[in-house]
Enzyme design. Structure first.
Site: not given
Ligand code: F6P
Length: 548
Positions: A210, A216, A272-273, A389
């Site tokens: 987003k 990452e 995002g979620r 289990h």
């Molecule tokens: O970990 C926080 C967060 O902002 C989430 O809410 C989001 O889904 C995720 O990081 C990834 O963010 P982006 O889509 O901006 O890379």
């Protein structure tokens, strides 16, 4: 400072507290069912293709009425309507919350600041469909002219969990000639394992972010680009044929080197979620095709409409949200298990963890005052029979109250045939047996009557009264998946509304990000990090000693 009474000082709250103390000092589902032959029928709600039985909960009609009164007092439906109208109910980020517009009917009008956003949503869906079809048909080729056979989605959090979960859920509907993988972890092992057996000439990277600033994702995307260029002779022009971006941030996408023409857009009013039905679903759409993706959106819409219009007594997200409040706030339940009886839903609970815990893991109210009540639960679980289990022992006979959702299907997914399809009845026998055992347990008398020696009676007794919701559908289709996800989205909404928290921000993930940036130079270059606490300093020193 707001002049509305604090939640726990509302008369509706006190009424529930008293009711809990009086009517549920010693809850007994056996008695509730024995006294009320119509209970199972009455406490079942049908929404779209979902049958939702909540009769095995520690509630009476009075409990449910009191919970609904709490919902009225906290204006859950007022906030719901404001959400659907596009008001900026995400107060701390001053944003509208309009994931429902992503699946609105093509002729619907949903306005943000006076502008109807539905045409933009449909336009992006159209571009996605066009691109997905070109990849699926082989019309879109890689830099060397070879057809794309592998799709690697790079994203994290909402830009990973949703599409990854839905891809697993709908695997039977995917083009089996394509390999689709999801890379999220900044641990290089993730990208390595996802690409080690792929041919760069046939691989498309879908970079989903987003913000397009998430460390990452940007790091993995950069490494993926190096992998691609190394495999294709270093020609930078290859990037345009092998990288597309899903983002709200055109500037960062272009700065990364992805052509703006290869960007599929969404908007700041999509959290995002809550985003896998936006452009973030592109990898999924490539896998299942635009038609099935459209069916999934229609499934979402069925539950949106239900949530928007169904009366409180029959409003499934409201009921499920209130039941969670009943246990979290009046029984001190700390966790909530989601136990799908479908291998295809193996990532469903992990997806719900972000949906629920990032939304409602808050301890201040919308205006910043602290809460003095419990908010979102720890959500956990894995596919049901495996859990049986492993940890079901604790649910059955441990000391904790763990409300649980059982999600299952009457039919195996279409592809399964013969003996494998026949296994489905065994799977579902477990599904039904578990909720029965959890609800009604086994009394010492019943155990004794089976001839169990006296010293084992206590060990073999099941207390019962463990509350469960059963969600049953004919099968796991794209539409049913959309319905399930929307059900949980709105359940989470209901709880956030009652708790008066902002379910749509996520400030709690920021501090760790800031500190990671500060610590990284100490790991890579040995630089001193001012202000590092003694524990972390010692650990960093140990790390540097161990690092080869
Ligand atoms: O970990 C926080 C967060 O902002 C989430 O809410 C989001 O889904 C995720 O990081 C990834 O963010 P982006 O889509 O901006 O890379």
């Amino acid at each position: 400072m707001s002049d509305t009474p604090e939640l726990t000082r509302r008369p509706e709250w006190t009424a529930l507290k008293d009711h809990r103390a009086e009517a549920f000092r010693e809850p007994s589902l056996r008695e509730l069912f024995a006294a009320d032959p119509g209970r199972a029928e009455r406490l079942t709600v049908r929404v779209g293709d979902l049958l939702i039985d909540y009769s095995k909960h520690l509630v009476t009609d009075e409990t449910l009425a009191l919970l609904r009164e709490l919902a009225v007092a906290t204006d859950v439906f007022g906030l719901r309507d404001a959400m659907f109208r596009g008001e900026r109910i995400n107060v701390t980020e001053r944003r509208a919350v309009l994931h429902t517009a992503l699946r609105a009917a093509p002729d619907a009008v949903v306005e943000v600041d006076g502008r109807n956003v539905v045409p933009e949503v449909r336009a992006v869906l159209g571009r996605m469909a066009d691109f997905a079809e070109r990849v699926r048909s082989g019309a879109w080729t890689g830099h060397t002219g070879r057809r794309i056979r592998n799709v690697v989605n790079i994203g994290i959090g909402g830009s990973d969990l949703g599409p990854a979960m839905a891809y697993e859920a709908l695997r039977a509907f995917t083009d089996r000639d394509m390999t689709v993988r999801f890379v999220s972890n900044v641990d290089g092992a993730d990208l390595h394992e996802a690409t080690r057996d792929l041919d760069p000439a046939e691989t498309l990277f879908v970079v989903a972010s987003k913000t397009f600033t998430t460390i990452e994702t940007v790091t993995n995307a950069t490494s993926a680009r190096s992998w691609l260029l190394a495999g294709l002779g270093g020609d930078e022009k290859a990037v345009a044929r092998h990288f597309v971006a899903l983002s709200t941030n055109a500037q960062e996408v272009t700065a990364f080197g992805i052509d703006a023409d290869n960007m599929f857009e969404f908007w700041d009013w999509v959290g995002g979620r809550y985003s896998f039905d936006s452009a973030i679903g592109l990898s999924l759409m490539i896998a299942i095709g635009p038609e099935a993706f459209g069916e999934m959106l229609e499934g979402f819409r069925v539950v949106d409409e239900h949530f928007r219009t169904a009366p409180a007594e029959a409003n499934a997200p409201l009921v499920l949200g209130l039941l969670g409040i009943w246990y979290g706030n009046f029984f001190d339940a700390q966790t909530h298990a989601v136990l799908p009886y479908s291998h295809y839903l193996s990532k469903f609970t992990a997806y719900l963890q972000q949906l629920d815990m990032e939304s409602n893991g808050k301890s201040v109210q919308r205006d910043g005052r602290p809460v003095d009540w419990q908010t979102g639960p720890v959500v956990w679980g894995t596919p049901g029979t495996n859990g049986q289990h492993a940890y079901y022992q604790l649910i059955h006979q441990g000391t904790k109250l763990i409300p649980a959702d059982f999600v299952g299907f009457a039919n195996p997914v279409g592809e399964l045939g013969g003996e494998l399809a026949a296994q489905h009845d065994l799977l579902m026998a477990n599904f039904f047996a578990q909720t029965q055992a959890l609800a009604f347990g086994r009394t010492p008398e019943e155990v004794r009557a089976e001839g169990v020696p006296e010293e084992l009676i206590a060990h073999k007794t099941f207390r019962g009264n463990h509350p469960t919701t059963t969600v049953l559908a004919a099968g796991l289709t794209p539409s049913v998946l959309g319905q399930l996800v929307a059900l949980y989205e709105h359940k989470v909404f209901v709880q956030g509304a009652v708790w008066n928290i902002d379910s749509f921000d996520q400030w709690g993930v920021e501090l760790g990000k800031v500190l990671a940036k500060r610590v990284e130079p100490a790991l890579t270059q040995g630089t001193d990090v001012p202000g590092l606490d003694p524990s972390t300093q010692a650990l960093v020193t140990a790390y540097r000693t161990l690092r080869k």
